[in-house]
Write a protein that holds these residues in place. Structure first.
Motif, PDB file in Angstrom:
ATOM      1  N   ALA A 261       0.834  -1.206   0.000  1.00 23.14           N
ATOM      2  CA  ALA A 261       0.000   0.000   0.000  1.00 23.14           C
ATOM      3  C   ALA A 261       0.868   1.255   0.000  1.00 23.14           C
ATOM      4  O   ALA A 261       0.593   2.227  -0.723  1.00 23.14           O
ATOM      5  CB  ALA A 261      -0.939  -0.013   1.202  1.00 23.14           C
ATOM      6  N   GLN A 262       1.926   1.238   0.786  1.00 23.39           N
ATOM      7  CA  GLN A 262       2.808   2.398   0.837  1.00 23.39           C
ATOM      8  C   GLN A 262       3.619   2.515  -0.451  1.00 23.39           C
ATOM      9  O   GLN A 262       3.893   3.620  -0.928  1.00 23.39           O
ATOM     10  CB  GLN A 262       3.724   2.313   2.056  1.00 23.39           C
ATOM     11  N   LEU A 263       3.986   1.369  -1.022  1.00 22.85           N
ATOM     12  CA  LEU A 263       4.691   1.393  -2.300  1.00 22.85           C
ATOM     13  C   LEU A 263       3.811   2.022  -3.381  1.00 22.85           C
ATOM     14  O   LEU A 263       4.277   2.847  -4.179  1.00 22.85           O
ATOM     15  CB  LEU A 263       5.083  -0.031  -2.701  1.00 22.85           C
ATOM     16  N   ALA A 264       2.534   1.670  -3.419  1.00 24.02           N
ATOM     17  CA  ALA A 264       1.621   2.214  -4.422  1.00 24.02           C
ATOM     18  C   ALA A 264       1.468   3.719  -4.263  1.00 24.02           C
ATOM     19  O   ALA A 264       1.439   4.461  -5.258  1.00 24.02           O
ATOM     20  CB  ALA A 264       0.263   1.523  -4.313  1.00 24.02           C
ATOM     21  N   ALA A 265       1.376   4.187  -3.019  1.00 26.08           N
ATOM     22  CA  ALA A 265       1.242   5.628  -2.776  1.00 26.08           C
ATOM     23  C   ALA A 265       2.489   6.371  -3.227  1.00 26.08           C
ATOM     24  O   ALA A 265       2.400   7.475  -3.779  1.00 26.08           O
ATOM     25  CB  ALA A 265       0.969   5.880  -1.300  1.00 26.08           C
ATOM     26  N   LEU A 266       3.649   5.775  -3.028  1.00 24.05           N
ATOM     27  CA  LEU A 266       4.900   6.411  -3.454  1.00 24.05           C
ATOM     28  C   LEU A 266       5.002   6.420  -4.974  1.00 24.05           C
ATOM     29  O   LEU A 266       5.429   7.423  -5.564  1.00 24.05           O
ATOM     30  CB  LEU A 266       6.087   5.678  -2.834  1.00 24.05           C
ATOM     31  N   ARG A 267       4.625   5.331  -5.608  1.00 28.22           N
ATOM     32  CA  ARG A 267       4.628   5.293  -7.077  1.00 28.22           C
ATOM     33  C   ARG A 267       3.753   6.406  -7.658  1.00 28.22           C
ATOM     34  O   ARG A 267       4.065   6.999  -8.680  1.00 28.22           O
ATOM     35  CB  ARG A 267       4.102   3.949  -7.570  1.00 28.22           C
ATOM     36  N   ALA A 268       2.640   6.673  -6.986  1.00 28.69           N
ATOM     37  CA  ALA A 268       1.687   7.663  -7.484  1.00 28.69           C
ATOM     38  C   ALA A 268       2.188   9.091  -7.340  1.00 28.69           C
ATOM     39  O   ALA A 268       1.679   9.996  -8.005  1.00 28.69           O
ATOM     40  CB  ALA A 268       0.351   7.507  -6.757  1.00 28.69           C
ATOM     41  N   ASP A 269       3.170   9.298  -6.485  1.00 22.96           N
ATOM     42  CA  ASP A 269       3.692  10.653  -6.262  1.00 22.96           C
ATOM     43  C   ASP A 269       5.173  10.565  -5.902  1.00 22.96           C
ATOM     44  O   ASP A 269       5.551  10.547  -4.733  1.00 22.96           O
ATOM     45  CB  ASP A 269       2.914  11.352  -5.149  1.00 22.96           C
ATOM     46  N   LEU A 270       6.021  10.531  -6.916  1.00 29.18           N
ATOM     47  CA  LEU A 270       7.455  10.370  -6.680  1.00 29.18           C
ATOM     48  C   LEU A 270       8.106  11.618  -6.095  1.00 29.18           C
ATOM     49  O   LEU A 270       9.275  11.569  -5.709  1.00 29.18           O
ATOM     50  CB  LEU A 270       8.158   9.980  -7.982  1.00 29.18           C
ATOM     51  N   THR A 271       7.373  12.740  -6.015  1.00 21.05           N
ATOM     52  CA  THR A 271       7.941  13.913  -5.332  1.00 21.05           C
ATOM     53  C   THR A 271       8.128  13.631  -3.851  1.00 21.05           C
ATOM     54  O   THR A 271       8.874  14.350  -3.178  1.00 21.05           O
ATOM     55  CB  THR A 271       7.033  15.148  -5.505  1.00 21.05           C
ATOM     56  N   ARG A 272       7.486  12.585  -3.348  1.00 23.09           N
ATOM     57  CA  ARG A 272       7.609  12.210  -1.929  1.00 23.09           C
ATOM     58  C   ARG A 272       8.841  11.352  -1.670  1.00 23.09           C
ATOM     59  O   ARG A 272       9.089  10.966  -0.522  1.00 23.09           O
ATOM     60  CB  ARG A 272       6.362  11.443  -1.485  1.00 23.09           C
TER      61      ARG A 272
END
Length: 403
Positions: A261-272
């Motif tokens: 779940a955290q990997l997916a959120a990071l993929r969606a916003d690489l500015t993070r």
């Protein structure tokens, strides 16, 4: 006025057993909550030592000049390895003004702006390694294909080490950063690696290059550092890059792949990504046991406890990074966390000189994998990933992936 405690109290045996995957050391976890400034005895050496685990106490000890690294030389302080990893006379076992002088010689090279100049070359190498992995096809061992050879290649260029010599340095690294080899075995390897850099220094004195080692050799020639200091600095830089960066980046990939779940959120916003790297640095237990001790030069109060002059003190940056008084739900990974800075690279004068380089490597590896391989996954169940044993730094021995 509060009376300081000078307890005789329990000494906690700390064998530093092998821990699977991302498991956190249970003794560190317990002491942080029940006895944040305690006495421990490790598997090797003599006597016992204090151990600070609370965030503020760790910062206090690691920044207080009354706690000396130089006084650890020739003292058989209880430790987790049968040999001392850092050699006498090196930057890791020096106090000001010697430490200040030695650190100044390398700080300019590892300054954040200069590291950023290395990013483009690191990215090119990462792209080449990834292309070779894709050509080979899945499954692949990421530690062999990317996270191991990338810091090795960058370090070889930075230090002017011939790439053909990297396997030899890797073999020496495996012994020096081990808790399973005897002091005699480690001593023999230390003599070999010292001889190697002595010979390389003689060559660079006659044939200087555009690398950090040539700069250090020139500083030695100008009388700014001794030959033992030159060798110690070089060994520290090379071994840490070959071992620590490999293990940290490999473990970061494993952690993300096991937190979908955290990997997916990071993929969606690489500015993070930069913030995510900081949280991964905080969360991952990247080493076994503790690093180097310090010795009190006078009576010092820490966390309401009186440390007597001559007593040894360890700090646990791992425990400090899990302090519930500083971090909300500290044992959970939260890539959106915005709390106090982590202490993954230490604190105070001995703050890791290669911190910016390690962060840059992590950002290059993760951004490359996240953008180029949207289907990246473990090629085996997480429980079947093999982890290093008998080592100072933790990490996957191999990381099989598919995409």
């Amino acid at each position: 006025m509060t009376e300081l405690r000078c307890p005789v109290g329990q000494v906690h045996p700390w064998p530093v057993d092998h821990l699977p995957e991302l498991a956190f050391d249970p003794l560190l976890h317990r002491l942080l909550r029940e006895e944040p400034f305690a006495r421990v005895k490790l598997a090797f050496g003599e006597g016992d030592a204090w151990l600070a685990t609370r965030y503020e106490d760790v910062k206090a000890v690691s920044s207080d000049p009354r706690f000396s690294r130089a006084l650890t030389v020739d003292r058989p302080i209880t430790s987790m390895t049968p040999h001392t990893v850092a050699p006498p006379g090196g930057v890791g076992r020096a106090d000001p003004p010697d430490h200040t002088r030695l650190r100044r010689l390398t700080a300019q090279t590892f300054h954040r702006k200069r590291v950023e100049h290395l990013r483009a070359g690191t990215q090119r190498t990462a792209d080449e390694l990834l292309a070779a992995m894709l050509d080979q096809g899945p499954p692949a061992d990421l530690t062999e294909a990317l996270t191991g050879p990338l810091p090795a290649a960058v370090t070889a260029e930075l230090m002017g080490v011939p790439p053909a010599d990297l396997p030899l340095l890797q073999a020496w690294r495996a012994v020096i950063l081990s808790s399973d080899h005897t002091a005699a075995e480690a001593g023999a390897v230390k003599a070999e690696i010292a001889g190697y850099f002595k010979a390389l220094a003689a060559h660079r004195a006659e044939h200087p290059g555009a690398d950090l080692f040539s700069e250090l050799v020139a500083a030695h020639g100008a009388g700014q550092l001794s030959r033992p200091e030159l060798i110690s600095l070089s060994v520290m830089i090379v071994l840490n890059a070959l071992d620590q960066i490999r293990n940290q980046t490999s473990t970061m990939v494993y952690t993300l792949l096991t937190h979908p779940a955290q990997l997916a959120a990071l993929r969606a916003d690489l500015t993070r990504l930069p913030g995510a790297v900081e949280e991964l640095l905080r969360f991952i237990p990247q080493r076994n046991g503790v690093g180097m001790p310090r010795v009190a030069t006078e009576d010092v109060e820490v966390g309401g406890v009186l440390v007597r002059a001559g007593e040894a003190v360890y700090v646990s940056y791992l425990a400090a990074n899990r302090d519930p008084g500083v971090y909300t739900d500290p044992d959970a990974l939260d890539l959106a966390r915005e709390e106090s800075p982590n202490l993954a690279f230490g604190h105070g004068p001995h703050y890791c000189v290669g911190a910016a380089l390690t962060r840059m490597h992590a950002e290059v590896v993760l951004s490359t994998l996240l953008t180029r391989l949207p289907g990246l996954r473990l090629a085996v169940p997480a429980a079947e990933v093999r982890w290093l044993r008998g080592t100072v730094n933790r990490g996957p021995a191999a990381l099989p992936v598919a995409w």
